[in-house]
Design an enzyme around this catalytic site. Structure first.
Site, PDB file in Angstrom:
ATOM      1  N   LYS A   1      14.998   8.505 -46.106  1.00 37.66           N
ATOM      2  CA  LYS A   1      16.358   8.311 -46.592  1.00 37.66           C
ATOM      3  C   LYS A   1      16.706   9.443 -47.540  1.00 37.66           C
ATOM      4  O   LYS A   1      16.081   9.598 -48.590  1.00 37.66           O
ATOM      5  CB  LYS A   1      16.486   6.961 -47.294  1.00 37.66           C
TER       6      LYS A   1
ATOM      7  N   LYS B   1      17.893   8.182 -42.122  1.00 36.28           N
ATOM      8  CA  LYS B   1      19.253   7.980 -42.620  1.00 36.28           C
ATOM      9  C   LYS B   1      19.652   9.136 -43.506  1.00 36.28           C
ATOM     10  O   LYS B   1      18.877   9.481 -44.396  1.00 36.28           O
ATOM     11  CB  LYS B   1      19.266   6.674 -43.402  1.00 36.28           C
TER      12      LYS B   1
HETATM   13  C1  PBG Z   1      21.589   0.984 -50.778  1.00 35.89           C
HETATM   14  C2  PBG Z   1      22.133   1.551 -49.527  1.00 35.89           C
HETATM   15  C3  PBG Z   1      23.019   2.619 -49.357  1.00 35.89           C
HETATM   16  C4  PBG Z   1      23.274   2.694 -47.995  1.00 35.89           C
HETATM   17  C5  PBG Z   1      22.509   1.711 -47.380  1.00 35.89           C
HETATM   18  N1  PBG Z   1      21.823   1.020 -48.333  1.00 35.89           N
HETATM   19  C6  PBG Z   1      23.688   3.483 -50.336  1.00 35.89           C
HETATM   20  C7  PBG Z   1      22.921   4.408 -51.169  1.00 35.89           C
HETATM   21  O1  PBG Z   1      21.697   4.513 -51.061  1.00 35.89           O
HETATM   22  O2  PBG Z   1      23.551   5.040 -52.007  1.00 35.89           O
HETATM   23  C8  PBG Z   1      24.208   3.650 -47.328  1.00 35.89           C
HETATM   24  C9  PBG Z   1      24.899   3.113 -46.130  1.00 35.89           C
HETATM   25  C10 PBG Z   1      26.119   3.855 -45.726  1.00 35.89           C
HETATM   26  O3  PBG Z   1      26.519   4.869 -46.320  1.00 35.89           O
HETATM   27  O4  PBG Z   1      26.728   3.408 -44.746  1.00 35.89           O
HETATM   28  N2  PBG Z   1      20.611   1.743 -51.382  1.00 35.89           N
HETATM   29 ZN    ZN Z   2      20.258   1.139 -53.496  1.00 33.52          ZN
END
Ligand code: PBG
Ligand code: ZN
Length: 326
Positions: A196, A249
């Site tokens: 991520k 992601k």
């Molecule tokens: C929570 C989370 C996020 C997303 C999924 N779970 C945001 C982040 O990490 O800031 C992003 C999902 C999206 O942008 O559609 N940590």
């Molecule tokens: Zn988060």
């Protein structure tokens, strides 16, 4: 000597039916996961500004949306909660009567054969908006694990099939696995947000989930988008810690990482087409600059072609509708 004029690849592109026959990557409704945002209240169905076509649902309207998705052939949803109350430790995230927990129980009984996945993180639940607990101005990794374990367990108890930790703390997959097993949930799976990246593409989501960090950013726990080898390391660790599925992601900016993951692991690979990927396509299409349906299908196909088995996408219903037509 060239192969031309004997070799003519265009022969396989001549007509629609030939193109259909030789298509290498097929998109199917079964591989899509639909993310949904659940809020407190009743009768709520508020459109999210930065994500036109996506809504905040209260539990009652969420049920309708889930049934609709299921009827379109979508097999699973991914739930995000917006709590009524935030605190420093994000404790509402593991409340028995929290929005996600109540939504899970309702879905479990009303929409029995829909797969239920839940995002496990604290950023939407902490008053400071970070994904972990803060101690002495830093995100305290190991203290955060304790809370994440409680969140995952509360989701499992409420009926989640898979919990999806998205916090990027070290060791969380193994920790959550142990907690689930110790409490009688060996069958609850873990979809790990393994690779991520700290991405600008999460912008619209933070408006949707009210989860922007008040101070600072997430680069102390999410990965630098420049790092491909480090992504592999994160994927390997999560696989070793017991993840059932590995996720990359965002998706389109990370097709190489998806391909790396596909080649290295036997586990199912998921990719998350995130809010900013959705919003950029939607916005450009609204201006008439691109064709919405074509760009949606092309991007989803590209993510599958890169090697993702599962695609988490806000386009799930729309794509399912297109795929069902014929
Ligand atoms: C929570 C989370 C996020 C997303 C999924 N779970 C945001 C982040 O990490 O800031 C992003 C999902 C999206 O942008 O559609 N940590
Ligand atoms: Zn988060």
């Amino acid at each position: 000597m060239t192969a031309f004029p004997t070799e003519r690849p265009r022969r396989l592109r001549r007509t629609g039916w030939i193109r259909d026959l030789v298509r290498e990557t097929r998109l199917s409704r079964e591989s899509l996961v639909y993310p949904l945002f659940v809020v407190e209240g009743k009768g709520v169905r508020d459109e999210i500004d930065a994500m036109p076509g996506q809504f905040h649902y209260s539990v009652d309207t969420l049920l309708k949306e889930a049934v609709e998705a299921k009827d379109l052939g979508i097999r699973a949803i991914l739930l995000f909660g917006l709590p009524g109350r935030k605190d420093a430790a994000g404790s509402e995230a593991h409340a028995e009567e929290g929005v996600v927990q109540r939504a899970l129980r309702a879905l479990r009984s009303e929409v029995p054969d829909l797969g239920l996945m839940t995002d496990v993180c604290l950023c939407g639940y902490t008053d400071h908006g970070h994904c972990g607990k803060i101690a002495d101005g830093e995100i305290d990794n190991d203290a955060t694990l304790e809370i994440l374990g409680k969140v995952a367990l509360s989701h499992a108890r409420a009926g989640a099939d898979f919990v999806a930790p998205s916090d990027m703390m070290d060791g969380r997959v193994g920790f959550i696995r142990e907690v689930l097993d110790a409490h009688g949930f060996p069958g609850t799976g873990i979809l790990a947000y393994s690779a991520k990246f700290a991405s600008s593409y999460y912008g619209p989501f933070r408006e949707a989930a009210h989860s922007s960090p008040g101070e600072g950013d997430r680069r102390g726990y999410q990965m630098d988008p420049a790092n491909r080898r480090e992504a592999m390391r994160e994927l390997i660790l999560d696989a070793e810690e017991g993840a059932d599925m590995l996720m990359v992601k965002p998706a389109l900016p990370c097709l190489d990482v998806i391909r790396d993951a596909r080649e290295r692991f036997e586990l199912p690979i998921a990719a998350y087409q995130v809010s900013g990927e959705y919003a950029t396509i939607v916005a450009a299409a609204e201006r008439g600059w691109v064709d919405r349906n074509q760009m949606m299908m092309e991007s989803l196909t590209a993510i599958r072609r890169a090697g993702a088995d599962i695609v988490v996408t806000y386009f799930a219903k729309e794509a399912a509708r297109l795929l069902a037509r014929v």
